[in-house]
Design a protein around this motif. Sequence first.
Motif, PDB file in Angstrom:
ATOM      1  N   SER A   1      -6.960  -4.217   4.805  1.00  0.00           N
ATOM      2  CA  SER A   1      -6.151  -5.396   4.470  1.00  0.00           C
ATOM      3  C   SER A   1      -6.051  -6.355   5.660  1.00  0.00           C
ATOM      4  O   SER A   1      -6.086  -7.580   5.501  1.00  0.00           O
ATOM      5  CB  SER A   1      -4.765  -4.948   4.025  1.00  0.00           C
TER       6      SER A   1
ATOM      7  N   ALA B   1       0.835  -1.214   0.000  1.00  0.00           N
ATOM      8  CA  ALA B   1       0.000   0.000   0.000  1.00  0.00           C
ATOM      9  C   ALA B   1       0.860   1.250   0.000  1.00  0.00           C
ATOM     10  O   ALA B   1       0.596   2.223  -0.743  1.00  0.00           O
ATOM     11  CB  ALA B   1      -0.922  -0.017   1.214  1.00  0.00           C
TER      12      ALA B   1
ATOM     13  N   GLN C   1      -6.809   1.857   4.426  1.00  0.00           N
ATOM     14  CA  GLN C   1      -6.514   0.776   3.487  1.00  0.00           C
ATOM     15  C   GLN C   1      -5.800  -0.375   4.179  1.00  0.00           C
ATOM     16  O   GLN C   1      -6.106  -1.542   3.938  1.00  0.00           O
ATOM     17  CB  GLN C   1      -5.653   1.326   2.338  1.00  0.00           C
TER      18      GLN C   1
END
Length: 621
Positions: free
Chosen positions: A175, A53, A171
């Motif tokens: 995950s 990321a 994000q």
Amino acid sequence: MSSTLAALPTAPSRPALPASRPFRPLVLRTLAAIALSCLLCSTLSLGLHAWLAFGTQAADEQAMARDIAATRLPRLADALQRQDGNAIQQELDQISRYPRMVNVRLLTPSGTAYVAGAPADLPGAAHGVLQGVLPRAALRGVEIPIAATGADPTGLGRLELDFDRSGLSAQVRGSVAKTAVAVVLPAVLLGLLVAWMLHRDISRGLRLVARQAALLNPEELGPLPAWPRPQRRWRDEIDLVADSFQQLHRGIARYVGERDRALQTLGAERDRLEGAVQQRTADLTRLNRVLESASRLSARLIYLPPDAYPLALRMALADIAELLGARACALAERGEGRRWNWTFGGGAGPCPAEGSELPPLFPVDGWQMQWCTESSDCHESRALLHGCAAGSLQVCRHDAADSGQLLACLDLPEAVEEREIALIAKPLFGALARWRDLAQLEQARRELLHQSRSDALTGLANRRAFDERKLEEVRRAWRSQRPLTLVMVDIDHFKRFNDRYGHAAGDDCLARVARAIGAAFERGGECAARIGGEEFAVLLPDVSAADAERRCERIRQTIHHMAIPHADSPPGFVTVSMGIATLCLAELTPPDIAFDRLLKRADMALYGAKSAGRDGIVMLM
């Protein structure tokens, strides 16, 4: 017997677990291993997603900065050269509209600052407000230098871009949630499933096996335990282990039965061996006592003089009879004509008479042990038993070609073994044979000594014996201060006698004269010797010259009465001449010199007698 029992195989003892090591169930250890694996996998997965990321975000920001540098910087540089503030602010507003763009700042070399994207009255305040809205960790600054166009090499300013990274955390959390759902949850469920299966199929089975193993004690073996696992259509490794333990239980039970039977057999054998050992110990003790007696007997008899053997053998036979419990013991020897005679006897009871003859015995080559009783088949055994007037008789006999010995134990107990008799008989037979040998040697020694010190023809002492006695008698005379007289005797005209009558007649004449001299001087200590062919000498200790003269006169008269014919002698028969001398006790000379002087005076007296017409006596003081 204890060593025999100790050698029996015993069941191995179960090793105990050390108290310092706690018990950890297999299921818990399996769950811990699965949890640790899930945690490690989750950590690696989250780290990988965060790294990806951050990489994607940085790539987007770099692409956006390149796009701004390519599309907006030329216009911004032109507005800065023209110093058009409105144009500059418009360009900055356009740049602040880019995605995730939070704040845009333009710093010129003159110190003027332009800000876009954050509502503020002052440039510095705008940046402070931005920092109040978003934390510093959620911002990422990018600086882009603005170069001048044309020939002017100086820079027009520096463009600072602040990108918003607060969405990156969301994000990453997404995950993590996806990873937890995709990896951790299945792993936890799988671990629980495996733990349940281990507990059901392995842990419970192993505990059952452990309980069965705890029952395998040979000392307290119980009945065969039942297998409590539920019935299934298949079998696994735990069932095989349980079957092995059940088979081991049956083997141990069989072993325990065999061990008990072996212990019973060994107990009976132990009792039998103890009795045999006690009997053997008693036999060995008695045999050792006999051996000690035989050794003492040998040591006592080996250095005895011949005349001490008869008494010692009688005492030894009495000791042997007492040791063996017999009435009496007797020794016999085989003499001429292979006849046996009793030699010695000893004991508390009556013995066979010494010197009496035994009944005829059958010939034996070597050693023989024989037990004589009234029921004996052998005629010789019964005759020997009756000759000894005994109820029973144990005979040990050694018969050889040139000798024979026999030991008889009268009324001996039957518990005495034959080898005990043989052990006692050997030193006795050896002592008996040694006594006979010593007696023969002593007789031979005496004969040899007599032959070496006597004249073979006359039987008187020879010159060697005379020489040995002379110095001894001189020393004795000096010590006692008693007289010592020497007489010299010579046969008159003996050479003529030999020439006329021959040497055989001369030898007979010498022997007859010597017998007359020996008969006249036979007191203790007196020594008559032949020292030459027809010459004799007589040593007379503690005898005066006058006494010697009287005895010599008797010899002369005796020879006259013998009237041995001698045609070449004036009297017509054999006569002798004698000279007498006495030792001087006042002399202080060595004994050999003193005797030589005595001998010379006796010779002078003898020659004086011959010079005076022979058949006479001359004495010198």
